[in-house]
Each structure stands twice: as C-alpha cells, then as structure tokens.
Design a protein around this motif. Structure first.
Motif, PDB file in Angstrom:
ATOM      1  N   VAL A   1       0.884  -1.173   0.000  1.00 22.88           N
ATOM      2  CA  VAL A   1       0.000   0.000   0.000  1.00 22.88           C
ATOM      3  C   VAL A   1       0.916   1.215   0.000  1.00 22.88           C
ATOM      4  CG1 VAL A   1      -1.811   1.264   1.198  1.00 22.88           C
ATOM      5  CG2 VAL A   1      -1.760  -1.252   1.283  1.00 22.88           C
ATOM      6  N   LEU A   2       1.115   1.785  -1.180  1.00 24.37           N
ATOM      7  CA  LEU A   2       2.067   2.866  -1.362  1.00 24.37           C
ATOM      8  C   LEU A   2       1.369   4.067  -1.989  1.00 24.37           C
ATOM      9  CD1 LEU A   2       5.010   0.703  -2.766  1.00 24.37           C
ATOM     10  CD2 LEU A   2       4.855   1.704  -0.479  1.00 24.37           C
ATOM     11  N   PRO A   3       1.940   5.258  -1.798  1.00 20.38           N
ATOM     12  CA  PRO A   3       1.306   6.460  -2.351  1.00 20.38           C
ATOM     13  C   PRO A   3       1.079   6.356  -3.853  1.00 20.38           C
ATOM     14  CG  PRO A   3       3.049   7.061  -0.829  1.00 20.38           C
ATOM     15  CD  PRO A   3       3.144   5.581  -1.024  1.00 20.38           C
ATOM     16  N   GLY A   4      -0.089   6.800  -4.287  1.00 23.53           N
ATOM     17  CA  GLY A   4      -0.401   6.864  -5.703  1.00 23.53           C
ATOM     18  C   GLY A   4      -0.680   5.534  -6.354  1.00 23.53           C
ATOM     19  N   GLY A   5      -0.778   4.461  -5.566  1.00 19.25           N
ATOM     20  CA  GLY A   5      -1.065   3.144  -6.129  1.00 19.25           C
ATOM     21  C   GLY A   5       0.143   2.421  -6.684  1.00 19.25           C
ATOM     22  N   PHE A   6       1.329   2.970  -6.451  1.00 12.33           N
ATOM     23  CA  PHE A   6       2.566   2.363  -6.969  1.00 12.33           C
ATOM     24  C   PHE A   6       2.789   0.973  -6.370  1.00 12.33           C
ATOM     25  CE2 PHE A   6       7.148   1.626  -6.223  1.00 12.33           C
ATOM     26  CZ  PHE A   6       7.595   1.614  -7.537  1.00 12.33           C
ATOM     27  N   LYS A   7       3.154   0.026  -7.217  1.00 12.52           N
ATOM     28  CA  LYS A   7       3.523  -1.314  -6.789  1.00 12.52           C
ATOM     29  C   LYS A   7       4.786  -1.750  -7.516  1.00 12.52           C
ATOM     30  CE  LYS A   7      -1.170  -2.840  -5.642  1.00 12.52           C
ATOM     31  NZ  LYS A   7      -0.938  -3.014  -4.200  1.00 12.52           N
ATOM     32  N   TRP A   8       5.550  -2.633  -6.886  1.00 10.06           N
ATOM     33  CA  TRP A   8       6.798  -3.083  -7.505  1.00 10.06           C
ATOM     34  C   TRP A   8       7.034  -4.558  -7.212  1.00 10.06           C
ATOM     35  CZ3 TRP A   8      10.809  -4.666  -4.178  1.00 10.06           C
ATOM     36  CH2 TRP A   8      10.656  -4.305  -2.827  1.00 10.06           C
ATOM     37  N   ALA A   9       7.848  -5.188  -8.074  1.00 11.79           N
ATOM     38  CA  ALA A   9       8.186  -6.606  -7.928  1.00 11.79           C
ATOM     39  C   ALA A   9       9.689  -6.787  -8.090  1.00 11.79           C
ATOM     40  CB  ALA A   9       7.442  -7.441  -8.972  1.00 11.79           C
ATOM     41  N   ASP A  10      10.225  -7.762  -7.364  1.00  7.83           N
ATOM     42  CA  ASP A  10      11.644  -8.132  -7.467  1.00  7.83           C
ATOM     43  C   ASP A  10      11.750  -9.651  -7.427  1.00  7.83           C
ATOM     44  OD1 ASP A  10      12.944  -5.758  -7.775  1.00  7.83           O
ATOM     45  OD2 ASP A  10      13.874  -5.715  -5.799  1.00  7.83           O
ATOM     46  N   ASP A  11      12.801 -10.158  -8.044  1.00 10.06           N
ATOM     47  CA  ASP A  11      13.085 -11.581  -7.939  1.00 10.06           C
ATOM     48  C   ASP A  11      14.587 -11.798  -7.854  1.00 10.06           C
ATOM     49  OD1 ASP A  11      13.565 -10.817 -10.573  1.00 10.06           O
ATOM     50  OD2 ASP A  11      12.225 -12.291 -11.467  1.00 10.06           O
ATOM     51  N   TYR A  12      14.973 -13.017  -7.495  1.00  5.29           N
ATOM     52  CA  TYR A  12      16.391 -13.341  -7.456  1.00  5.29           C
ATOM     53  C   TYR A  12      16.575 -14.782  -7.898  1.00  5.29           C
ATOM     54  CZ  TYR A  12      15.559 -15.400  -2.765  1.00  5.29           C
ATOM     55  OH  TYR A  12      15.102 -16.134  -1.705  1.00  5.29           O
ATOM     56  N   VAL A  13      17.824 -15.141  -8.208  1.00  7.16           N
ATOM     57  CA  VAL A  13      18.130 -16.438  -8.800  1.00  7.16           C
ATOM     58  C   VAL A  13      19.185 -17.142  -7.976  1.00  7.16           C
ATOM     59  CG1 VAL A  13      19.163 -17.600 -10.806  1.00  7.16           C
ATOM     60  CG2 VAL A  13      17.514 -15.768 -11.152  1.00  7.16           C
ATOM     61  N   PHE A  14      19.000 -18.445  -7.803  1.00  3.55           N
ATOM     62  CA  PHE A  14      20.024 -19.310  -7.216  1.00  3.55           C
ATOM     63  C   PHE A  14      20.421 -20.310  -8.285  1.00  3.55           C
ATOM     64  CE2 PHE A  14      21.212 -23.281  -5.089  1.00  3.55           C
ATOM     65  CZ  PHE A  14      22.278 -22.828  -4.322  1.00  3.55           C
ATOM     66  N   MET A  15      21.693 -20.335  -8.639  1.00  5.96           N
ATOM     67  CA  MET A  15      22.134 -21.230  -9.705  1.00  5.96           C
ATOM     68  C   MET A  15      23.649 -21.390  -9.688  1.00  5.96           C
ATOM     69  SD  MET A  15      21.896 -18.728 -13.064  1.00  5.96           S
ATOM     70  CE  MET A  15      22.761 -19.864 -14.138  1.00  5.96           C
ATOM     71  N   PRO A  16      24.155 -22.548 -10.099  1.00  5.21           N
ATOM     72  CA  PRO A  16      25.575 -22.644 -10.411  1.00  5.21           C
ATOM     73  C   PRO A  16      25.878 -21.721 -11.596  1.00  5.21           C
ATOM     74  CG  PRO A  16      24.578 -24.827 -10.257  1.00  5.21           C
ATOM     75  CD  PRO A  16      23.456 -23.830 -10.297  1.00  5.21           C
ATOM     76  N   LEU A  17      27.038 -21.130 -11.623  1.00 11.09           N
ATOM     77  CA  LEU A  17      27.382 -20.238 -12.729  1.00 11.09           C
ATOM     78  C   LEU A  17      27.517 -20.987 -14.042  1.00 11.09           C
ATOM     79  CD1 LEU A  17      29.919 -17.720 -11.135  1.00 11.09           C
ATOM     80  CD2 LEU A  17      27.414 -17.631 -11.263  1.00 11.09           C
ATOM     81  N   GLN A  18      27.621 -22.312 -13.962  1.00 10.21           N
ATOM     82  CA  GLN A  18      27.807 -23.108 -15.173  1.00 10.21           C
ATOM     83  C   GLN A  18      26.695 -24.139 -15.350  1.00 10.21           C
ATOM     84  OE1 GLN A  18      31.764 -24.025 -13.709  1.00 10.21           O
ATOM     85  NE2 GLN A  18      32.670 -23.158 -15.546  1.00 10.21           N
ATOM     86  N   SER A  19      25.458 -23.748 -15.062  1.00  7.84           N
ATOM     87  CA  SER A  19      24.366 -24.706 -15.178  1.00  7.84           C
ATOM     88  C   SER A  19      23.609 -24.591 -16.492  1.00  7.84           C
ATOM     89  CB  SER A  19      23.382 -24.534 -14.018  1.00  7.84           C
ATOM     90  OG  SER A  19      22.718 -23.300 -14.087  1.00  7.84           O
ATOM     91  N   ALA A  20      23.742 -23.481 -17.196  1.00  5.85           N
ATOM     92  CA  ALA A  20      23.071 -23.293 -18.478  1.00  5.85           C
ATOM     93  C   ALA A  20      24.131 -22.817 -19.480  1.00  5.85           C
ATOM     94  CB  ALA A  20      21.917 -22.307 -18.325  1.00  5.85           C
ATOM     95  N   SER A  21      23.743 -22.047 -20.476  1.00  2.00           N
ATOM     96  CA  SER A  21      24.746 -21.533 -21.414  1.00  2.00           C
ATOM     97  C   SER A  21      25.787 -20.754 -20.632  1.00  2.00           C
ATOM     98  CB  SER A  21      24.080 -20.623 -22.452  1.00  2.00           C
ATOM     99  OG  SER A  21      23.110 -21.339 -23.188  1.00  2.00           O
ATOM    100  N   GLN A  22      27.062 -21.059 -20.856  1.00  4.81           N
ATOM    101  CA  GLN A  22      28.085 -20.505 -19.966  1.00  4.81           C
ATOM    102  C   GLN A  22      29.473 -20.589 -20.568  1.00  4.81           C
ATOM    103  OE1 GLN A  22      30.481 -22.637 -18.253  1.00  4.81           O
ATOM    104  NE2 GLN A  22      29.752 -24.541 -19.131  1.00  4.81           N
ATOM    105  N   TYR A  23      30.360 -19.778 -20.000  1.00  6.09           N
ATOM    106  CA  TYR A  23      31.784 -19.876 -20.301  1.00  6.09           C
ATOM    107  C   TYR A  23      32.496 -20.683 -19.228  1.00  6.09           C
ATOM    108  CZ  TYR A  23      31.583 -16.111 -23.801  1.00  6.09           C
ATOM    109  OH  TYR A  23      31.305 -15.348 -24.894  1.00  6.09           O
ATOM    110  N   ASP A  24      33.389 -21.555 -19.669  1.00  3.07           N
ATOM    111  CA  ASP A  24      34.430 -22.089 -18.804  1.00  3.07           C
ATOM    112  C   ASP A  24      35.566 -21.075 -18.812  1.00  3.07           C
ATOM    113  OD1 ASP A  24      33.125 -24.425 -18.258  1.00  3.07           O
ATOM    114  OD2 ASP A  24      34.337 -25.680 -19.563  1.00  3.07           O
ATOM    115  N   GLY A  25      35.841 -20.442 -17.682  1.00  2.77           N
ATOM    116  CA  GLY A  25      36.941 -19.499 -17.592  1.00  2.77           C
ATOM    117  C   GLY A  25      38.275 -20.215 -17.448  1.00  2.77           C
ATOM    118  N   LEU A  26      39.340 -19.456 -17.439  1.00  4.88           N
ATOM    119  CA  LEU A  26      40.680 -20.039 -17.411  1.00  4.88           C
ATOM    120  C   LEU A  26      41.056 -20.597 -16.052  1.00  4.88           C
ATOM    121  CD1 LEU A  26      42.718 -17.573 -19.662  1.00  4.88           C
ATOM    122  CD2 LEU A  26      41.296 -19.543 -20.294  1.00  4.88           C
TER     123      LEU A  26
END
Length: 308
Positions: free
Chosen positions: A83-108
């Motif tokens: 319940v915010l002024p002017g009817g403003f609403k917002w959404a956020d999300d976050y991700v948990f994943m191995p850095l190499q679980s999908a399309s990815q680079y193998d670094g050096l």
C-alpha cells in the motif's frame, strides 16, 4: 575409442601459450581479438538479423541434479500486499544457480593439472574465496568478434551426432568447405553437433549428460594453427565423452584451457542460427558474448548474440 589420440601432456606442451602475452597474462587466447579484428567483424552486420544463442534460465534445463542444478528463480516481492502512495507497486526476484548450469563460459581458472593453471599460475590459488588469478572478470571486455558456425551435424546428414562420436580435424576442414569460410586469427568458432536438438526432442537430462559427441584431442592443434580465440558448442563439455583414452577425463579441457589459455562456451543453442545459415549460405557473423563480471569466478552464464 580412438587408438590415435595424441598424448595429452605432450600435446599440451607442444601447444602451450604460456608467456605469449606476458608472464602475468590472465586472458589467454582472447588477446587474439585485436581492435583490427573487431572492426572487421563489425562489418559482418549487413541485415540486422539477431540470433540469441543462450538456453532458457529455468527449471526445464539439462541439469539432472547433483553437482549442478538448473536455475531456481524466486520472487522476493510481488507487490500484492503493498500500500504505497499513488497506487505504486513493484516486484523483485532473485536467482540461485551454479554459474555453469546453463549456457556458460568455462573461464581459465576452471581447469588445472600438475599444480598449475594457465600461464603457470598456481593451482593452489583456487580457494573457497574463488580464483586469485584468471577470474572470469578478466574477460569482461574481450569476447566479441567474428563468429563462424561449423555445422558438423548437417555435414554428416543427421539431426544430431551420437554420444561418443569424435569430431576430427578433417571434419572441421570439411565443415569449412561446406560453409565457404576460412577460420582465422581471433575467430570465435561455434560447432554444431545437434545435441541441443536432441535435448529438446527427448527432454531427458540423464541421457543428455550421460555422454556426448564432441571434439577429439587432435583438433587442439587445428585450433592453435588457426589462432582461434574462443570455441563454443551446443553440447555440454566441448569434447567427446567418453573420451579417447580409457581412464582419462576431460583431456581436451586441460589442453585448451590450461595449456592454450582458451575460454570455452558450452550449452549453446544453434538451431535457429544453423537453419538461417543453411538458408542464406552465410556462416559468418558478428558474435557478442561478454560474461558477467563475477569477481574471482571460474565461469559465467551467458546469452551470446550472433548478428548478421
């Protein structure tokens, strides 16, 4: 398994790039993407057609669990109770994943043996805090340039190659001829096995990860002679599995990453791009695929673009 696969350590010593770009170098073969090569690659954009090569970051990916899982995305805020002024609403999300679980680079910093990483950096420098040297952030400006697609599956007339099927230097030569291209210094070479199509058809992570078609050890010399900057594939580990020497594991990774200093792109989707290349006969394009700047990371998720 091949009886003619070269000895891994002998091949690595022959093809080693240590010191080529200085004793403190942390970028390896991406140094081959010079400003001149980048300008020339930009001229390959002629029609504005864009192909995204990353697979979706969701729970339907190829990871069967265990060492790596598919990405998990969670909502931290959806706005429904706000319940915010002017009817403003917002959404956020976050991700948990191995850095190499999908399309990815193998670094050096991803691979080392005999106590040493690429360029002689100390393997003990990979700690619980990450990579003291060769972190993926060192590649943040360097992975864009001329991309070339070598369609091995189309060359062999199949939807996808079988697990354990070896791609040879002769196959790479033949794919070049079929595409009407010549791979050269600083190029980003993408080779298609059709294994992404296999996954999409079967949706079986266990089968997908049980083995794969891929590059044989002998191709390392081919990539070194051409001074290729980066290799990318639609399989999950670049090289053929099971490997060519019984009892050995990821030998080509060790030569390419640890000895040659080459960043590898894995788990890409070439299906739309490959169909377009077959239709218009153009197998070269501008490739843009910077990693995310995870400090001390040994890999990074990516969504590279091929632009014609």
């Amino acid at each position: 398994m091949s009886e003619v696969a070269p000895d891994m350590r002998e091949l690595g010593a022959e093809l080693r790039n240590w010191g080529r770009w200085g004793t403190d170098d942390e970028r390896g073969t991406t140094n081959l993407i010079t400003p001149e090569a980048l300008v020339a690659a930009a001229r390959l954009v002629r029609t504005g057609k864009v192909f995204d090569l990353g697979i979706p970051l969701d729970g339907d990916g190829p990871q069967p669990g265990g060492n790596r899982i598919n990405p998990i995305r969670l909502m931290s805020e959806n706005g429904q109770e706000q319940v915010l002024p002017g009817g403003f609403k917002w959404a956020d999300d976050y991700v948990f994943m191995p850095l190499q679980s999908a399309s990815q680079y193998d670094g050096l910093a991803h691979v080392h043996y005999d106590g040493q990483l690429y360029n002689g950096h100390d393997g003990a420098g990979i700690t619980v805090k990450g990579a003291q040297k060769l972190g993926i952030e060192n590649q943040s400006k360097g992975i864009a340039g001329r991309g070339v697609l070598l369609d091995i599956a189309r060359l062999r007339g199949v939807d996808w190659l079988a697990a354990g099927e070896v791609i040879t230097p002769e196959d790479l030569d033949a794919a070049e001829r079929a595409a009407g291209v010549r791979v050269g210094p600083g190029d980003i070479v993408l080779f298609r096995t059709g294994y992404r199509a296999k996954f999409l058809a079967e949706r079986d992570p266990q089968s997908f990860m049980a083995g794969e078609p891929g590059l044989g050890l002998a191709t390392a010399r081919w990539f070194k002679e051409r001074d290729v900057a980066v290799i990318g594939s639609d399989n999950w580990a670049i090289e053929v599995l099971p490997g060519e020497h019984e009892g050995a594991l990821f030998e080509l990774h060790m030569v390419l990453i640890r000895d040659m200093g080459m960043t590898l792109a894995e788990l890409l989707d070439f299906e739309e791009l490959a169909a377009d290349c077959a239709a218009d006969g153009v197998y070269e394009f501008f490739y843009a695929g910077p990693p995310l700047k995870f400090t001390r990371g040994v890999g990074s998720p990516i969504n590279p673009l091929a632009i014609k």
